[in-house]
Scaffold this motif. Structure first.
Motif, PDB file in Angstrom:
ATOM      1  N   ILE A 102      12.195  12.122   8.137  1.00  0.00           N
ATOM      2  CA  ILE A 102      11.640  12.956   6.696  1.00  0.00           C
ATOM      3  C   ILE A 102      11.173  11.760   5.789  1.00  0.00           C
ATOM      4  O   ILE A 102      12.455  11.128   5.318  1.00  0.00           O
ATOM      5  N   PRO A 103      10.645  11.867   4.852  1.00  0.00           N
ATOM      6  CA  PRO A 103      10.601  10.714   3.631  1.00  0.00           C
ATOM      7  C   PRO A 103      10.951  11.528   2.996  1.00  0.00           C
ATOM      8  O   PRO A 103      10.839  12.382   1.982  1.00  0.00           O
ATOM      9  N   VAL A 104      11.664  10.282   2.208  1.00  0.00           N
ATOM     10  CA  VAL A 104      12.138  10.343  -0.034  1.00  0.00           C
ATOM     11  C   VAL A 104      11.928   9.556  -0.431  1.00  0.00           C
ATOM     12  O   VAL A 104      12.462   8.402   0.156  1.00  0.00           O
ATOM     13  N   GLU A 105      11.322   9.680  -1.595  1.00  0.00           N
ATOM     14  CA  GLU A 105      11.164   8.771  -2.942  1.00  0.00           C
ATOM     15  C   GLU A 105      11.928   9.151  -3.760  1.00  0.00           C
ATOM     16  O   GLU A 105      12.209  10.537  -4.331  1.00  0.00           O
ATOM     17  N   VAL A 106      12.523   8.324  -4.269  1.00  0.00           N
ATOM     18  CA  VAL A 106      13.786   8.097  -5.773  1.00  0.00           C
ATOM     19  C   VAL A 106      12.874   8.076  -6.940  1.00  0.00           C
ATOM     20  O   VAL A 106      12.481   6.596  -7.060  1.00  0.00           O
ATOM     21  N   LYS A 107      12.706   9.097  -7.767  1.00  0.00           N
ATOM     22  CA  LYS A 107      12.051   8.442  -9.181  1.00  0.00           C
ATOM     23  C   LYS A 107      12.919   9.137 -10.288  1.00  0.00           C
ATOM     24  O   LYS A 107      13.831   9.777 -10.425  1.00  0.00           O
ATOM     25  N   SER A 108      12.958   7.918 -10.975  1.00  0.00           N
ATOM     26  CA  SER A 108      14.059   7.672 -11.784  1.00  0.00           C
ATOM     27  C   SER A 108      13.535   8.356 -13.521  1.00  0.00           C
ATOM     28  O   SER A 108      14.053   9.130 -14.010  1.00  0.00           O
ATOM     29  N   GLU A 133       0.797  -1.323   0.006  1.00  0.00           N
ATOM     30  CA  GLU A 133       0.013  -0.230  -0.086  1.00  0.00           C
ATOM     31  C   GLU A 133       0.753   1.191   0.032  1.00  0.00           C
ATOM     32  O   GLU A 133       0.112   2.350  -0.202  1.00  0.00           O
ATOM     33  N   MET A 134       1.691   1.227   0.746  1.00  0.00           N
ATOM     34  CA  MET A 134       2.904   2.045   0.996  1.00  0.00           C
ATOM     35  C   MET A 134       4.412   1.597   0.122  1.00  0.00           C
ATOM     36  O   MET A 134       4.823   0.695   1.403  1.00  0.00           O
ATOM     37  N   GLU A 135       5.493   2.322  -0.252  1.00  0.00           N
ATOM     38  CA  GLU A 135       6.900   2.156  -0.186  1.00  0.00           C
ATOM     39  C   GLU A 135       7.809   3.513  -0.608  1.00  0.00           C
ATOM     40  O   GLU A 135       6.987   4.411  -0.915  1.00  0.00           O
ATOM     41  N   ILE A 136       8.786   3.652   1.079  1.00  0.00           N
ATOM     42  CA  ILE A 136       9.518   4.966   0.626  1.00  0.00           C
ATOM     43  C   ILE A 136      10.333   4.465   1.127  1.00  0.00           C
ATOM     44  O   ILE A 136      10.499   4.183   2.066  1.00  0.00           O
ATOM     45  N   ASP A 137      10.981   4.835  -0.075  1.00  0.00           N
ATOM     46  CA  ASP A 137      12.616   4.790  -0.129  1.00  0.00           C
ATOM     47  C   ASP A 137      13.499   4.756   1.298  1.00  0.00           C
ATOM     48  O   ASP A 137      14.394   3.680   1.249  1.00  0.00           O
ATOM     49  N   PHE A 138      13.935   6.046   1.733  1.00  0.00           N
ATOM     50  CA  PHE A 138      13.791   6.322   2.146  1.00  0.00           C
ATOM     51  C   PHE A 138      13.343   7.359   3.652  1.00  0.00           C
ATOM     52  O   PHE A 138      12.682   8.159   3.252  1.00  0.00           O
ATOM     53  N   LEU A 139      13.693   6.675   4.917  1.00  0.00           N
ATOM     54  CA  LEU A 139      13.087   7.402   5.978  1.00  0.00           C
ATOM     55  C   LEU A 139      14.513   8.132   7.147  1.00  0.00           C
ATOM     56  O   LEU A 139      15.312   7.608   7.432  1.00  0.00           O
ATOM     57  N   LEU A 140      14.670   9.434   6.817  1.00  0.00           N
ATOM     58  CA  LEU A 140      15.577   9.920   7.257  1.00  0.00           C
ATOM     59  C   LEU A 140      15.134  11.180   9.077  1.00  0.00           C
ATOM     60  O   LEU A 140      13.830  11.174   9.323  1.00  0.00           O
TER      61      LEU A 140
END
Length: 452
Positions: free
Chosen positions: A398-404, A380-387
């Motif tokens: 701080i949630p961070v998602e990466v899109k190429s 349901e949710m996928e957060i690439d990095f949590l800081l």
């Protein structure tokens, strides 16, 4: 070719603050430039220095440490004579290079620092591995510093792009995009960073040979072989497991969720059986581990789930060579496709690995969050990095998602904000376009990830 490295400033601060009351310990993976920076520091900041490389030290020198370690007058006399260097009280530096090769020297740091005549820098790979410290008393008189491959800012400095880096930082802080021409220039630098990486020898070969990818790739191939040699030297009880995970890192990162699936390594495997494997890869700093958290709140370690892990390469340039090298080289077509943004190269893997590298270099530990929908049989949710920022009392996440790619969805981020909005400081989506703020989410180009 000398490169400006941030750890040099840390060494200056150490020298001013501690004034000989503690040794500096530079930890890092092989070939990140530890010995080079220590020697440069000794050359610039002291009247004289000695670098003792314990990976090449002869039997006579090692015996001196064993026999006269508690008699510093004799030890210093031998070192001065052996290296033909005059040592000056409070004006000389002694560097113990690759000190993990001879733990006895590290153990002596306590008495040498107490003696007070000279300053000491230790450098080493795999310093924290249990096999290297189990028979010694680890000295408390060490100021540890972690040294990584060149981060993106250091990479830009190597290309003479100091002003552009300053402008990137200013634009990030003011939440305004770079002018188009500078954005394109910064994106080209970032793509080169992904392909070449931050290993100083690789960057040097690339620049010295008129930006030749093959020259850099030869260096990266040699470094990967050094890593494999190191793996073969660890205890046989888990060396084969480390080798298996290391060899399959490109395969794991090619998957959508990037997670290590141990059943793909050995049928019936569990994370407990691979605990030493991930311990070794993480502490060697060859890889950057990213663990799942079950509750995305400040103090991630409290809900850390080590059964779910992503294993990024410590250097993205090495990942490119690790993934695409065949018959001794990487096909130049691979580099062309990365530069042109063609999607038949797994650019998502490279982007996410590069962002992980930039975040780690900025001092962040890596965590991720996944919420599985059992009824729909999907995430349901996928957060690439949590800081995290702040402290355990009033910190925020701080949630961070990466899109190429240029077209993407922010469904996971939107759901995450709705569910955990009261915990969030700010949200970032890293994408290959200009900076913009959309519905409270800061969308930044990848070269700005160094600013997070």
């Amino acid at each position: 070719m000398k490169f400006r490295r941030k750890v040099y400033d840390q060494l200056l601060a150490w020298k001013r603050r501690y004034d000989g009351s503690t040794a500096a310990m530079i930890e890092g993976a092989r070939r990140v430039g530890k010995s080079t920076i220590a020697e440069e520091f000794g050359r610039n900041e002291y009247r004289s220095y000695v670098l003792i490389d314990f990976s090449e030290a002869g039997k006579g020198l090692l015996e001196m440490f064993d026999n006269f370690g508690e008699r510093p007058d004799d030890l210093f006399m031998y070192i001065s004579a052996q290296y033909s260097v005059k040592l000056y009280r409070r004006e000389s530096l002694i560097i113990f290079d690759e000190v993990q090769k001879f733990p006895r020297a590290r153990e002596l740091i306590k008495s040498l620092v107490k003696d007070g005549r000279y300053d000491y820098i230790e450098t080493g790979s795999l310093i924290s591995i249990r096999e290297n410290v189990k028979d010694i008393v680890i000295p408390s008189e060490e100021k540890k510093m972690r040294m990584y491959p060149m981060d993106f800012e250091e990479f830009c400095w190597a290309f003479g792009e100091d002003d552009l880096v300053d402008l990137i930082r200013t634009s990030f802080s003011e939440l305004r995009p770079l002018p188009k021409s500078l954005h394109l220039r910064a994106m080209l630098l970032f793509k080169q960073y992904m392909m070449i990486g931050g290993m100083p020898q690789s960057v040097h070969a690339y620049l010295r040979n008129d930006r030749d990818f093959d020259a850099a790739d030869d260096v990266k191939g040699d470094i990967l072989e050094l890593y494999r040699d190191d793996i073969m030297k660890i205890p046989a009880s888990y060396a084969s497991k480390v080798q298996s995970i290391f060899d399959q890192i490109p395969s794991f990162l090619s998957k959508h969720d990037k997670q290590v699936v141990l059943s793909d390594v050995t049928k019936g495997s569990t994370i407990d059986r691979y605990a030493d494997t991930f311990f070794w890869l993480g502490n060697s700093m060859i890889c950057n581990e990213c663990f799942s958290v079950s509750d995305p709140d400040i103090g991630f370690s409290g809900t850390e789930d080590r059964r779910r892990v992503k294993c990024y390469m410590g250097d993205t340039g090495l990942l490119v060579t690790h993934t695409y090298r065949e018959n001794g080289s990487v096909d130049p077509e691979v580099y062309r496709r990365i530069i042109d943004g063609e999607f038949n190269v797994n650019k998502g893997m490279l982007y996410e690995n590069a962002i992980s590298q930039m975040l780690v270099a900025s001092g962040h530990r890596l965590f991720f969050y996944v919420l599985y929908d059992r009824e729909a049989h999907r995430n349901e949710m996928e957060i690439d990095f949590l800081l995290s920022v702040g402290n355990a009392v009033d910190g925020r996440i701080i949630p961070v998602e990466v899109k190429s790619g240029p077209r993407y969805s922010t469904v996971s981020m939107d759901r995450f904000r709705k569910k955990f909005g009261d915990r969030i400081e700010r949200c970032y989506v890293v994408h290959p376009a200009q900076l913009k703020v959309v519905d409270g989410v800061i969308r930044i180009p990848p070269y700005m990830a160094m600013c997070i």
